[in-house]
Design a protein around this motif. Structure first.
Motif, PDB file in Angstrom:
ATOM      1  N   LYS A  66     -11.134  -0.320  -3.737  1.00 22.06           N
ATOM      2  CA  LYS A  66      -9.947  -1.149  -3.984  1.00 22.06           C
ATOM      3  C   LYS A  66      -9.159  -0.630  -5.179  1.00 22.06           C
ATOM      4  CE  LYS A  66     -10.890  -5.835  -2.402  1.00 22.06           C
ATOM      5  NZ  LYS A  66     -11.370  -7.114  -2.944  1.00 22.06           N
ATOM      6  N   ARG A 118     -18.014 -18.824 -18.578  1.00 24.00           N
ATOM      7  CA  ARG A 118     -18.445 -19.350 -17.274  1.00 24.00           C
ATOM      8  C   ARG A 118     -19.190 -20.656 -17.512  1.00 24.00           C
ATOM      9  NH1 ARG A 118     -20.585 -13.651 -14.618  1.00 24.00           N
ATOM     10  NH2 ARG A 118     -19.368 -12.449 -16.087  1.00 24.00           N
ATOM     11  N   PHE A 126     -12.862  -7.840 -16.060  1.00 20.34           N
ATOM     12  CA  PHE A 126     -13.902  -8.839 -16.327  1.00 20.34           C
ATOM     13  C   PHE A 126     -15.274  -8.207 -16.532  1.00 20.34           C
ATOM     14  CE2 PHE A 126     -11.047 -12.012 -14.044  1.00 20.34           C
ATOM     15  CZ  PHE A 126     -10.611 -12.565 -15.236  1.00 20.34           C
ATOM     16  N   MET A 127     -15.391  -6.914 -16.310  1.00 19.09           N
ATOM     17  CA  MET A 127     -16.655  -6.246 -16.626  1.00 19.09           C
ATOM     18  C   MET A 127     -16.821  -6.106 -18.141  1.00 19.09           C
ATOM     19  SD  MET A 127     -18.150  -5.775 -13.810  1.00 19.09           S
ATOM     20  CE  MET A 127     -19.365  -4.449 -13.799  1.00 19.09           C
ATOM     21  N   TYR A 140     -14.278  -7.881 -20.508  1.00 20.04           N
ATOM     22  CA  TYR A 140     -13.706  -9.049 -21.171  1.00 20.04           C
ATOM     23  C   TYR A 140     -14.500 -10.262 -20.716  1.00 20.04           C
ATOM     24  CZ  TYR A 140     -10.296 -12.323 -23.024  1.00 20.04           C
ATOM     25  OH  TYR A 140      -9.679 -13.319 -23.751  1.00 20.04           O
ATOM     26  N   THR A 141     -15.121 -10.951 -21.660  1.00 20.59           N
ATOM     27  CA  THR A 141     -16.022 -12.042 -21.284  1.00 20.59           C
ATOM     28  C   THR A 141     -15.264 -13.355 -21.134  1.00 20.59           C
ATOM     29  OG1 THR A 141     -17.633 -10.931 -22.694  1.00 20.59           O
ATOM     30  CG2 THR A 141     -18.236 -13.092 -21.823  1.00 20.59           C
ATOM     31  N   ASN A 171       0.820  -1.207   0.000  1.00 15.55           N
ATOM     32  CA  ASN A 171       0.000   0.000   0.000  1.00 15.55           C
ATOM     33  C   ASN A 171       0.862   1.270   0.000  1.00 15.55           C
ATOM     34  OD1 ASN A 171      -2.708   0.258  -0.395  1.00 15.55           O
ATOM     35  ND2 ASN A 171      -3.212   0.492   1.780  1.00 15.55           N
ATOM     36  N   ILE A 186     -18.679  -2.501 -27.482  1.00 10.42           N
ATOM     37  CA  ILE A 186     -18.309  -3.749 -28.162  1.00 10.42           C
ATOM     38  C   ILE A 186     -19.337  -4.848 -27.934  1.00 10.42           C
ATOM     39  CG2 ILE A 186     -15.811  -3.329 -28.244  1.00 10.42           C
ATOM     40  CD1 ILE A 186     -15.606  -5.321 -25.843  1.00 10.42           C
ATOM     41  N   HIS A 187     -20.149  -4.754 -26.911  1.00 11.36           N
ATOM     42  CA  HIS A 187     -21.111  -5.818 -26.645  1.00 11.36           C
ATOM     43  C   HIS A 187     -22.482  -5.551 -27.252  1.00 11.36           C
ATOM     44  CE1 HIS A 187     -18.354  -7.993 -24.121  1.00 11.36           C
ATOM     45  NE2 HIS A 187     -18.037  -6.867 -23.537  1.00 11.36           N
ATOM     46  N   MET A 238      -6.312   0.114  -1.675  1.00 10.10           N
ATOM     47  CA  MET A 238      -7.318   0.876  -0.934  1.00 10.10           C
ATOM     48  C   MET A 238      -6.620   1.897  -0.030  1.00 10.10           C
ATOM     49  SD  MET A 238     -10.444  -0.604   1.404  1.00 10.10           S
ATOM     50  CE  MET A 238     -10.986  -1.916   0.330  1.00 10.10           C
ATOM     51  N   TYR A 239      -7.208   3.071   0.049  1.00  6.12           N
ATOM     52  CA  TYR A 239      -6.682   4.076   0.982  1.00  6.12           C
ATOM     53  C   TYR A 239      -7.240   3.796   2.376  1.00  6.12           C
ATOM     54  CZ  TYR A 239      -5.695   6.713  -3.296  1.00  6.12           C
ATOM     55  OH  TYR A 239      -5.238   7.100  -4.517  1.00  6.12           O
ATOM     56  N   HIS A 261     -25.605  -8.577 -20.160  1.00  6.21           N
ATOM     57  CA  HIS A 261     -24.322  -8.195 -20.751  1.00  6.21           C
ATOM     58  C   HIS A 261     -23.429  -9.431 -20.657  1.00  6.21           C
ATOM     59  CE1 HIS A 261     -20.312  -6.404 -20.807  1.00  6.21           C
ATOM     60  NE2 HIS A 261     -20.825  -5.276 -21.239  1.00  6.21           N
ATOM     61  N   PRO A 262     -22.796  -9.849 -21.776  1.00  5.79           N
ATOM     62  CA  PRO A 262     -22.066 -11.114 -21.738  1.00  5.79           C
ATOM     63  C   PRO A 262     -20.965 -11.142 -20.668  1.00  5.79           C
ATOM     64  CG  PRO A 262     -22.268 -10.321 -24.005  1.00  5.79           C
ATOM     65  CD  PRO A 262     -22.786  -9.224 -23.115  1.00  5.79           C
ATOM     66  N   ALA A 263     -20.290 -10.042 -20.451  1.00  8.48           N
ATOM     67  CA  ALA A 263     -19.174 -10.051 -19.498  1.00  8.48           C
ATOM     68  C   ALA A 263     -19.651  -9.750 -18.084  1.00  8.48           C
ATOM     69  CB  ALA A 263     -18.110  -9.053 -19.916  1.00  8.48           C
ATOM     70  N   SER A 264     -20.304  -8.621 -17.881  1.00  8.16           N
ATOM     71  CA  SER A 264     -20.619  -8.187 -16.521  1.00  8.16           C
ATOM     72  C   SER A 264     -21.872  -8.842 -15.968  1.00  8.16           C
ATOM     73  CB  SER A 264     -20.810  -6.668 -16.489  1.00  8.16           C
ATOM     74  OG  SER A 264     -22.067  -6.321 -17.039  1.00  8.16           O
ATOM     75  N   ARG A 265     -22.711  -9.320 -16.844  1.00 11.17           N
ATOM     76  CA  ARG A 265     -24.018  -9.914 -16.488  1.00 11.17           C
ATOM     77  C   ARG A 265     -24.993  -8.892 -15.901  1.00 11.17           C
ATOM     78  NH1 ARG A 265     -23.728 -15.769 -16.303  1.00 11.17           N
ATOM     79  NH2 ARG A 265     -22.285 -16.294 -17.950  1.00 11.17           N
ATOM     80  N   PHE A 266     -24.650  -7.606 -15.900  1.00 10.51           N
ATOM     81  CA  PHE A 266     -25.661  -6.584 -15.675  1.00 10.51           C
ATOM     82  C   PHE A 266     -26.610  -6.648 -16.886  1.00 10.51           C
ATOM     83  CE2 PHE A 266     -24.453  -3.382 -12.313  1.00 10.51           C
ATOM     84  CZ  PHE A 266     -23.365  -4.059 -11.798  1.00 10.51           C
ATOM     85  N   ARG A 300      -8.821   2.315  -5.865  1.00  9.68           N
ATOM     86  CA  ARG A 300      -8.361   3.653  -5.472  1.00  9.68           C
ATOM     87  C   ARG A 300      -9.088   4.755  -6.242  1.00  9.68           C
ATOM     88  NH1 ARG A 300      -2.739   4.417  -3.422  1.00  9.68           N
ATOM     89  NH2 ARG A 300      -2.585   2.758  -1.897  1.00  9.68           N
TER      90      ARG A 300
END
Ligand SMILES: Cc1cc2nc3c(=O)[nH]c(=O)nc-3n(C[C@H](O)[C@H](O)[C@H](O)COP(=O)(O)OP(=O)(O)OC[C@H]3O[C@@H](n4cnc5c(N)ncnc54)[C@H](O)[C@@H]3O)c2cc1C
Lengths: 779, 266
Positions: free
Chosen positions: B39, A713, A706-707, A709-710, A123, B243-244, B1-2, B178-183, B41
């Motif tokens: 995390k 799973r 990973f948000m 880049y797929t 840190n 891109i998605h 993390m701070y 969404h393929p990556a985030s699944r949101f 920052r």
């Protein structure tokens, strides 16, 4: 054989450790007095480094040092190397730009390190890194391989005009031209093989520990080949002499190629440890992995195939542009050449092949071998070509393949490789049966009546594994030999240690290598342990990649075992007062054949070490070493067939079925093999449907988490039906071919062929995201 | 993390008091948005005030004409609540689609709404059902709450205490992950009130966050059926493109997901 010998699905010995959280990875290792490194990385894809001001950072709590690229130069630390020399068509050597471990002058990709902060805690190092002021002068950048070769494109390295590293070729151009001139049909295809980020579960890490009194370094690192790391670090980078450097690769959480290479962080950690006089630890995070682990693939190709009037292949012509990223990584040059173009014959009798490969610098993360390395690119190109041809020629895709299969072995392809054995009909027949290929037309019609788009896709791959015969690769430009070593130590009480130069980071060597011993001696695998991953323990080895461990490393074990057994038989014969030729080994005992006289292995071992009663002139001890250099590659091959359903409204692909019929030669542990196939298929399907490392026009990565880049799973994947057909590999005593990469090599074409069949449109690139498939359907 | 100071208040008032004392305080609920950002920052709160252990912020209750979901209720608890499943099953279904089990066991409705990620699922339900967001200071109508990407009507230090969902005659949700985030790459919530009014909200699609889709509302008001949307065309203007999913693809998804939501609603 014993119940734990070759062919038994023994549960993995290593799993107890991993499942109970007792695996010991680099980051788990805590050294007394350890300091922590944090790298300062370029936010620009291309820039001049005008100055680095660390005045404020040096005043911050816990900071020990801020080190820069210029100091590396001052200390004469070498630049990173590429270990395989490729010669261009015109006879000129490849044009390699300098790659310093931290950039003193110019950064050429986002994430390239310019400086490192060493502090008491991670840190504190991160806090101080924010206070280091790096003055950049931005330069224009280029990320796309086609854009990089245009005139006026930003230039990366003065050594490589036009950003071209080499313009290489293989095969007989005149013969191919002749073949095309008499063709009844020509099929052509443009393809992109998408760039992938390897994403091993464990990010890279390194701990360097310099002992000033001994002038000795120890490096703990996430490596697939610790001996190669030591060799390169000492021979080329000038960080430490070989006998003063111990490299340990403990448990490593996956590699997939990305942990073959010696990265800047390891070099800097070693150098910094000496500078600060304390151990230095660096553990990468996921973002650093996306930015700095060597990427895979990234080809743009044009291919043409000529057929005669009976649909027999006459010739193949391929032109590929390979994106190398900003620097030439350790084995990058070999991947799109000798691991790619040499496989362009696939499973087919193709009389003439000509391939051209242009290697290009761009302002992106360096690209190197990633699971399959060149062979997936070859297989994808060829298998999409076969499918496209079948549709154009209006014949069944499976039939077109069968008509052109190589059926007699050995077979010399026009592109170097000489296939030793195989039965391609057996694999495709097994796969067709498993998926009920004959019943597909009816299933497709039924799906259509329900408004659904159903498709089937075939992919017949072949790969060259068991890497590699040293003399052959040496003649092609390799800077190393690719043999393997093994040492067998039978301890005085009869337990056995096998030292191997391969490295297990998910391949189950701790189980399967023991099974080889169990097979030969009839002892339980609990009596055998595998030692690997430490240059102080194992004399030398070339590591694990290219599905080489069982074919080359396993054979080295067999060769060492033969020596051990020969000596042990002499000892047994002496003890039993029998002839050496009459001794057979069964269930851990040395028996005089045809009698009830026997002596157990521990007694033989003990005799070897007490040396009270050995045959005259025999040395004490029972320990043997073998170096094994293969005479040829091995050629795993198989057929994958995939059936999908595409939702026309959303472009989403769902799997109906996926079958694999592989020929890996003899299987040591079928369960382990199946696991390897599953993992490979997941990566192949990941490439086909999901994964894509994308840069924008300025070289900024778009997919660095990973948000975006797929990663595949579990619920992205079908339940695989895996089966095997077997032809033994004639090139090694185990008859094994290797299985680690097959799935990743063969799967993607099967998936794309199935989707293009479903949507009735061949204009589709990987990854076939729902968005792309929807556009392919609706324009 | 701070470095930061962690507080665990036991009442809403105590939490609000701690917030006003902190230099740059932040509330923490499930932490599934805030902690990753810290995390990396990208956020450096002086004080982190945990709302997740405040009893009066947890739970689901039936109310006269609907249900009240308190702010620190996890997605898992909403997805499995009998009260929700009975009164507004589409909301339970929506919650069951958020992230993965780990996310659903930590993440909360209050955190999701306060964050107003343009691809989050809950905002679609809140906007389409015309729910009311209750805070420690006031009540805010759904139409007033969402103010574009990651921005809401909440004032500094204001705490969401609960969301009040009115009962619907019909409601359904369809999400294309969404393929990556699944949101939600695009998620559409359709709702029809007992009086026959129709509200439709799409998440994941717009550059301005969750939005209502008047063309679909009108078509469904005239004829509550998936087929009623066949002729509706959705403009790609103002939609996200990445891109998605290109803007025209997302426009298509709005319609297709609306149709599937209607079918699910019955
Ligand atoms: C892997 C992953 C997958 C996800 N997938 C999805 C998905 O598919 N769909 C989806 O919608 N979401 C998804 N999320 C987001 C998830 O639902 C989060 O839980 C949610 O966005 C935030 O809720 P939280 O309780 O974790 O809030 P926190 O992270 O604790 O807080 C988020 C913000 O809200 C503020 N806040 C929290 N509670 C209150 C309150 N009561 N009043 C005022 N301000 C408050 C905090 O100060 C902070 O600014 C995912 C998250 C992850 C990590």
């Amino acid at each position: 054989m014993g119940v734990e010998g070759i062919g038994a699905s023994v549960v993995r010995k290593e799993d107890k450790r991993f499942i109970t959280g007792k695996g010991r990875y680099v980051d788990d290792i805590k050294l007394v007095g350890c300091t922590h490194a944090h790298f300062i990385r370029s936010p620009h894809a291309h820039a001049k480094v005008k100055g680095i001001d660390s005045t404020e950072a040096m005043k911050m709590p816990g900071v020990i040092a801020v080190l820069t690229g210029q100091q590396l130069v001052d200390d004469k630390i070498g630049n990173l190397i590429c270990g395989w020399a490729i010669t261009s068509k015109d006879g000129s050597p490849m044009k390699m730009g300098a790659w310093p471990a931290m950039a003193p002058e110019t950064v050429r990709f986002v994430g390239q390190a310019v400086a490192v902060v060493i502090a008491e805690t991670k840190n504190q190092a991160k806090d101080a890194a924010e206070a280091v002021v790096v003055n950049y002068e931005e330069l224009p950048a280029v990320a796309d391989v086609r854009a990089a070769i245009k005139s006026g494109a930003p230039q990366l390295h003065p050594e490589a005009p036009g950003n071209i590293i080499y313009d290489w070729h293989l095969g007989d151009e005149a013969a191919v031209n002749a073949a095309f001139s008499k063709a009844a049909n020509v099929v052509s295809l443009d393809l992109t093989n998408n760039r992938l980020a390897p994403n091993a579960m464990e990010p890279r890490a390194a701990i360097a520990d310099y002992d000033a009194a001994e002038e000795h370094f120890t490096l703990y690192t996430t490596s697939q080949n610790p001996h190669v790391a030591r060799l390169v670090l000492s021979a080329f980078y000038n960080v430490a002499p070989e006998h003063k450097l111990r490299v340990i690769a403990p448990d490593v959480g996956g590699g997939f190629g990305s942990k073959i290479y010696i990265y800047p962080e390891e070099m800097v950690a070693l150098w910094a440890s000496k500078k600060v006089g304390r151990p230095v630890k660096w553990t990468g995070d996921r973002t650093e992995a996306f930015l700095t682990d060597a990427h895979g693939r990234d080809h743009v190709s044009h291919a043409e195939m000529a057929f005669d009037k009976d649909n027999k292949i006459l010739g193949l012509r391929v032109k590929t542009h390979a994106n190398f990223g900003a620097y030439m990584s350790l084995f990058s040059s070999a991947v799109p050449t000798y691991l790619y173009a040499t496989l362009l014959s696939g499973q087919y009798l193709i009389p003439a092949i000509y391939a051209e490969v242009i290697a290009v610098y761009t302002n992106t993360t360096p690209v190197d071998a990633y699971r399959g390395a060149g062979r997936p690119e070859a297989s994808y190109l060829l298998e999409r070509m076969m499918e496209t041809a079948a549709r154009q020629l209006k014949v069944d895709p499976a039939e077109l393949r069968k008509k052109n299969f190589i059926t007699s072995f050995p077979y010399q392809t026009p592109v170097i490789m000489a296939y030793d054995a195989g039965d391609f009909h057996a694999s495709i027949d097994a796969a067709m049966k498993a998926i009920d290929y004959a019943g597909f037309a009816a299933r497709k019609a039924k799906a259509k009546s329900e408004g659904k788009l159903r498709g089937i896709g075939v992919s017949c791959y072949i790969e060259a594994c068991g890497i590699a015969p040293s003399k052959a690769v040496g003649s092609l430009g390799a800077g190393v030999g690719l043999w393997e070593s093994a040492e067998i130590r039978v301890n005085p009480v009869g337990t056995i240690e096998v030292l191997t130069g391969t490295h297990s980071h998910g391949q189950s060597h701790e189980t399967t290598f023991c099974q080889i011993i169990a097979e030969r001696l009839g002892v339980p695998i609990s009596q055998v342990s595998i030692v690997h991953g430490d240059t102080d323990k194992v004399q030398f080895g070339m590591g694990t990649y290219g599905s080489r461990s069982i074919a080359v490393g396993g054979t080295a074990i067999v060769k060492a075992m033969e020596k051990v057994e020969a000596k042990a038989k002499k000892i047994a014969a002496h003890a039993l007062e029998a002839s050496e030729n009459d001794i057979v080994i069964e269930n851990g005992e040395f028996k005089v054949t045809g009698t009830d006289k026997s002596i157990a292995l521990p007694m033989v071992a003990l005799a070897a070490y007490t040396a009270h009663n050995l045959p005259d002139g025999m040395e004490p001890g029972l320990k043997e070493t073998a170096f094994y250099d293969p005479t040829n590659f091995t050629f795993p091959a198989g057929a994958y067939i995939c059936e999908v359903e595409v939702d026309a409204a959303t472009g989403k692909t769902s799997f109906v079925n996926f079958v694999a019929a592989d020929d890996f030669g003899r299987l040591i542990n079928p369960m382990v093999v199946e696991g390897q196939v599953h993992g490979g298929l997941a990566q192949g399907i990941g490439q086909a449907l999901l994964e894509h490392a994308v840069y924008d026009g300025n070289g900024q990565p778009v997919t660095a988490s990973f948000m975006d880049y797929t990663m595949p799973r579990a619920d992205d994947l079908p339940s695989f039906k895996v089966s095997h057909t077997t032809t033994l590999c004639p090139g090694n005593p185990l008859g094994v071919k290797g299985c680690g990469e097959a799935g990743a090599i063969g799967a993607s074409a099967a998936v794309i062929n199935a989707i293009t069949d479903a949507i009735g449109n061949n204009k589709l690139e990987m990854p076939a995201t729902p968005d792309r498939v929807w556009h392919a359907i609706h324009g | 993390m701070y470095e930061t100071t962690y507080h665990r208040p036991s009442s809403i008032d105590e939490a609000a008091a701690l917030f006003s004392k902190g230099k740059e305080a932040k509330y923490l609920a499930g932490g599934h948005t805030l902690i990753p950002v810290m995390k990396q920052r990208l956020a450096s709160p002086s004080d982190v005030i945990d709302l997740g252990k405040i009893k009066e912020l947890i739970g689901v209750e039936p109310s006269g004409d609907g249900i009240v979901v308190k702010a620190a209720t996890t997605h898992y608890d909403v997805a499995t609540s009998d009260t929700v499943k009975k009164a507004l099953p589409a909301l339970a279904y929506l919650a069951s689609l958020i992230g993965d089990p780990a996310v659903r066991h930590r993440g909360t409705i209050g955190g999701s709404l306060a964050n107003n990620d343009p691809a989050a699922d809950y905002p679609a339900a809140v906007l389409a059902t015309g729910a009311t967001v209750k805070t420690n200071k006031r009540t805010i109508a759904a139409d007033e709450f969402f103010k574009g990407l990651f921005s809401t009507a909440l004032e500094d230090g204001e705490i969401i205490t609960a969301v009040s969902f009115p009962v619907q005659a019909k409601a359904g949700y369809a999400k294309f992950p969404h393929p990556a985030s699944r949101f939600a790459l695009t998620g559409v919530f359709v709702a029809k009130t007992p009086s026959g009014d129709v509200r439709v909200a799409a998440t994941g699609a717009s550059q301005n966050g969750v939005m209502r889709i008047p063309a679909i509302e009108a078509a469904l008001k005239a004829n509550w059926s998936a087929g009623a949307l066949d002729g509706v065309s959705i403009s790609a203007d103002g939609l996200l493109s990445d891109i998605h999913g290109s803007a025209d693809y997302r426009a298509n998804l709005i319609k297709v997901m609306a149709q599937r939501a209607v079918t699910a609603a019955g």
